[in-house]
Design a protein around this motif. Structure first.
Motif, PDB file in Angstrom:
ATOM      1  N   LYS A  85       0.871  -1.110  -0.248  1.00 63.08           N
ATOM      2  CA  LYS A  85       0.166  -0.125   0.056  1.00 63.08           C
ATOM      3  C   LYS A  85       0.771   1.513  -0.258  1.00 63.08           C
ATOM      4  N   LEU A  86       0.777   2.216  -1.033  1.00 65.13           N
ATOM      5  CA  LEU A  86       1.276   2.961  -0.919  1.00 65.13           C
ATOM      6  C   LEU A  86       0.896   4.469  -0.648  1.00 65.13           C
ATOM      7  N   THR A  87       1.621   5.232   0.776  1.00 62.48           N
ATOM      8  CA  THR A  87       0.460   6.550   0.835  1.00 62.48           C
ATOM      9  C   THR A  87       1.207   7.992   1.539  1.00 62.48           C
ATOM     10  N   ALA A  88       0.635   8.278   2.259  1.00 56.68           N
ATOM     11  CA  ALA A  88       1.414   9.652   2.415  1.00 56.68           C
ATOM     12  C   ALA A  88       3.058   8.904   3.221  1.00 56.68           C
ATOM     13  N   GLY A  89       3.859   9.574   3.255  1.00 56.65           N
ATOM     14  CA  GLY A  89       5.112   8.853   3.561  1.00 56.65           C
ATOM     15  C   GLY A  89       5.992   7.803   3.380  1.00 56.65           C
ATOM     16  N   HIS A  90       5.322   7.642   1.863  1.00 51.75           N
ATOM     17  CA  HIS A  90       6.710   6.523   0.789  1.00 51.75           C
ATOM     18  C   HIS A  90       6.816   7.821  -0.041  1.00 51.75           C
ATOM     19  N   CYS A  91       7.702   7.220  -0.652  1.00 54.14           N
ATOM     20  CA  CYS A  91       8.394   7.406  -1.501  1.00 54.14           C
ATOM     21  C   CYS A  91       8.722   7.105  -2.920  1.00 54.14           C
ATOM     22  N   LEU A  92       8.699   7.630  -4.231  1.00 58.07           N
ATOM     23  CA  LEU A  92       8.110   7.180  -5.491  1.00 58.07           C
ATOM     24  C   LEU A  92       9.842   7.217  -6.412  1.00 58.07           C
ATOM     25  N   TYR A  93      10.318   5.528  -6.624  1.00 58.03           N
ATOM     26  CA  TYR A  93      11.742   5.637  -6.718  1.00 58.03           C
ATOM     27  C   TYR A  93      11.658   5.415  -8.087  1.00 58.03           C
ATOM     28  N   SER A  94      12.546   5.604  -8.786  1.00 52.77           N
ATOM     29  CA  SER A  94      13.624   5.629 -10.527  1.00 52.77           C
ATOM     30  C   SER A  94      13.577   4.062 -10.213  1.00 52.77           C
ATOM     31  N   ASP A  95      14.219   3.416 -11.456  1.00 49.91           N
ATOM     32  CA  ASP A  95      14.688   2.134 -11.552  1.00 49.91           C
ATOM     33  C   ASP A  95      16.410   2.734 -10.936  1.00 49.91           C
ATOM     34  N   MET A  96      16.394   3.732 -11.014  1.00 47.86           N
ATOM     35  CA  MET A  96      17.943   3.840 -10.794  1.00 47.86           C
ATOM     36  C   MET A  96      18.756   4.765  -8.803  1.00 47.86           C
ATOM     37  N   GLY A  97      17.640   3.478  -8.722  1.00 48.27           N
ATOM     38  CA  GLY A  97      17.703   4.332  -6.653  1.00 48.27           C
ATOM     39  C   GLY A  97      17.146   5.279  -6.164  1.00 48.27           C
ATOM     40  N   ARG A  98      16.743   5.923  -7.379  1.00 50.18           N
ATOM     41  CA  ARG A  98      16.811   8.063  -6.848  1.00 50.18           C
ATOM     42  C   ARG A  98      15.563   7.653  -6.628  1.00 50.18           C
ATOM     43  N   VAL A  99      14.838   9.073  -5.221  1.00 45.41           N
ATOM     44  CA  VAL A  99      13.766   9.375  -6.008  1.00 45.41           C
ATOM     45  C   VAL A  99      12.945  10.054  -6.389  1.00 45.41           C
ATOM     46  N   PHE A 100      11.977   9.895  -7.075  1.00 45.47           N
ATOM     47  CA  PHE A 100      11.523  10.966  -8.384  1.00 45.47           C
ATOM     48  C   PHE A 100      10.267  11.896  -7.389  1.00 45.47           C
ATOM     49  N   CYS A 101       9.446  10.874  -6.217  1.00 45.91           N
ATOM     50  CA  CYS A 101       8.333  12.185  -5.298  1.00 45.91           C
ATOM     51  C   CYS A 101       8.217  11.981  -4.751  1.00 45.91           C
ATOM     52  N   SER A 102       8.020  12.266  -3.515  1.00 45.42           N
ATOM     53  CA  SER A 102       7.726  11.921  -2.339  1.00 45.42           C
ATOM     54  C   SER A 102       6.212  12.317  -1.475  1.00 45.42           C
ATOM     55  N   ILE A 103       5.450  11.145  -1.027  1.00 46.81           N
ATOM     56  CA  ILE A 103       3.857  11.650  -1.113  1.00 46.81           C
ATOM     57  C   ILE A 103       3.668  12.132  -0.183  1.00 46.81           C
ATOM     58  N   VAL A 104       3.006  13.384  -0.062  1.00 48.28           N
ATOM     59  CA  VAL A 104       3.365  14.297   1.035  1.00 48.28           C
ATOM     60  C   VAL A 104       1.791  14.285   2.324  1.00 48.28           C
ATOM     61  N   ARG A 105       0.776  13.745   1.252  1.00 50.89           N
ATOM     62  CA  ARG A 105      -0.655  13.850   1.727  1.00 50.89           C
ATOM     63  C   ARG A 105      -1.241  13.208   0.719  1.00 50.89           C
ATOM     64  N   ASP A 106      -2.209  12.734   1.376  1.00 50.23           N
ATOM     65  CA  ASP A 106      -2.515  11.222   0.873  1.00 50.23           C
ATOM     66  C   ASP A 106      -4.412  11.527   1.871  1.00 50.23           C
ATOM     67  N   ASP A 107      -5.686  11.776   1.308  1.00 48.68           N
ATOM     68  CA  ASP A 107      -6.817  12.005   2.140  1.00 48.68           C
ATOM     69  C   ASP A 107      -7.153  10.812   1.926  1.00 48.68           C
ATOM     70  N   THR A 108      -6.656   9.714   0.987  1.00 50.03           N
ATOM     71  CA  THR A 108      -7.534   7.644   0.245  1.00 50.03           C
ATOM     72  C   THR A 108      -6.532   7.196   1.302  1.00 50.03           C
ATOM     73  N   HIS A 109      -5.551   7.056   1.176  1.00 53.69           N
ATOM     74  CA  HIS A 109      -4.719   6.160   2.410  1.00 53.69           C
ATOM     75  C   HIS A 109      -4.350   5.645   2.150  1.00 53.69           C
ATOM     76  N   TRP A 110      -4.211   5.618   0.827  1.00 50.90           N
ATOM     77  CA  TRP A 110      -4.573   4.167  -0.473  1.00 50.90           C
ATOM     78  C   TRP A 110      -4.235   3.904  -1.665  1.00 50.90           C
ATOM     79  N   ILE A 111      -3.159   4.192  -2.586  1.00 50.78           N
ATOM     80  CA  ILE A 111      -2.938   4.468  -3.919  1.00 50.78           C
ATOM     81  C   ILE A 111      -2.260   3.117  -4.571  1.00 50.78           C
ATOM     82  N   ASP A 112      -3.223   2.569  -5.060  1.00 54.77           N
ATOM     83  CA  ASP A 112      -3.199   1.271  -6.026  1.00 54.77           C
ATOM     84  C   ASP A 112      -1.907   2.131  -6.729  1.00 54.77           C
TER      85      ASP A 112
END
Length: 246
Positions: free
Chosen positions: A67-94
């Motif tokens: 389950k991805l939600t606030a507090g998680h990071c979205l990674y590239s295939d080179m181990g870097r962080v594209f972006c961080s999830i800083v807010r998620d009112d739904t609490h679950w991203i498919d």
């Protein structure tokens, strides 16, 4: 909100549409579900090296979650962080179900085409993403596993995937803070498991803000030990990039 109060720009993406933009490091993209029941499928690429793109398996296994939600990071295939999830009112991203193709949409909701139906045609997520990536010289082999914001899919006791209806409500927001320059590609076509009888045209409002600096103890950096290493990879990447341009 982890950002300034005044948006740099806002736009409303209608249902069954697609969009793309390079978002600079240090900005927050806010997505708002205007009516409830929206789906926002997203992919990320490094605009200066399009071979680097979002890696769903690494984003999940590196953070020990399905389950991805606030507090998680979205990674590239080179181990870097594209972006961080800083807010998620739904609490679950498919993060596992992908997008529907033309055949699946036709089987579920019937066929329409743009020539006859204009903006009420039944676009599918796969072709929508393909149209957007083609603008940057990319093609079918460049479509990786995507995120589906505002959608939730869980498993039942037998391990079968179950789509959660009414997961996102009108006004729910998800905010992504970009930790490196990122090409964002997205579509508002419906989730492939959406059971709606009629094709759902659900709009999403986008707003771009300047982010506040990442502070010590930031939840996205500290939520997993691996995230600290991801941010360190970003620091080294930006340091090397700065040296090359001196």
């Amino acid at each position: 909100m982890m950002s300034s109060k005044t948006p740099i720009f806002t736009d409303t993406i209608p249902g069954a549409a697609h969009w793309s933009m390079v978002i600079p490091k240090g900005h927050v993209l806010q997505a708002k579900d205007l009516e409830g029941g929206a789906n926002l499928s997203m992919l990320f690429y490094n605009p200066t090296n399009l071979l680097e793109r979002y890696n769903a398996p690494d984003s999940l296994k590196g953070q020990h979650t399905f389950k991805l939600t606030a507090g998680h990071c979205l990674y590239s295939d080179m181990g870097r962080v594209f972006c961080s999830i800083v807010r998620d009112d739904t609490h679950w991203i498919d993060s596992v179900c992908g997008v529907a193709n033309k055949q699946k949409v036709a089987e579920k909701w019937g066929e329409r085409d743009y020539q006859k139906d204009r903006n009420q045609w039944k676009q599918n997520g796969y072709d929508a993403l393909l149209v957007e990536v083609a603008k940057y010289g990319l093609g079918q082999r460049d479509l990786a596993a995507n995120l589906n914001l505002f959608s939730c899919v869980k498993t039942d006791e037998d391990g079968n995937l179950q789509y959660l209806e009414d997961h996102s409500k009108a006004g729910d927001c998800i905010e992504l803070r970009f930790e490196m320059d990122t090409l964002v590609v997205l579509t508002t076509c419906p989730h492939p498991m959406n059971p709606a009888e009629d094709y759902p045209f659900k709009p999403v409002e986008l707003a771009l803000f300047e982010a506040q600096p990442v502070r010590e103890g930031d939840a996205c950096v500290t939520s997993r030990e691996e995230n600290g290493r991801g941010f360190e990879n970003n620091r080294r990447y930006h340091m090397h990039s700065a040296c090359r341009h001196q």
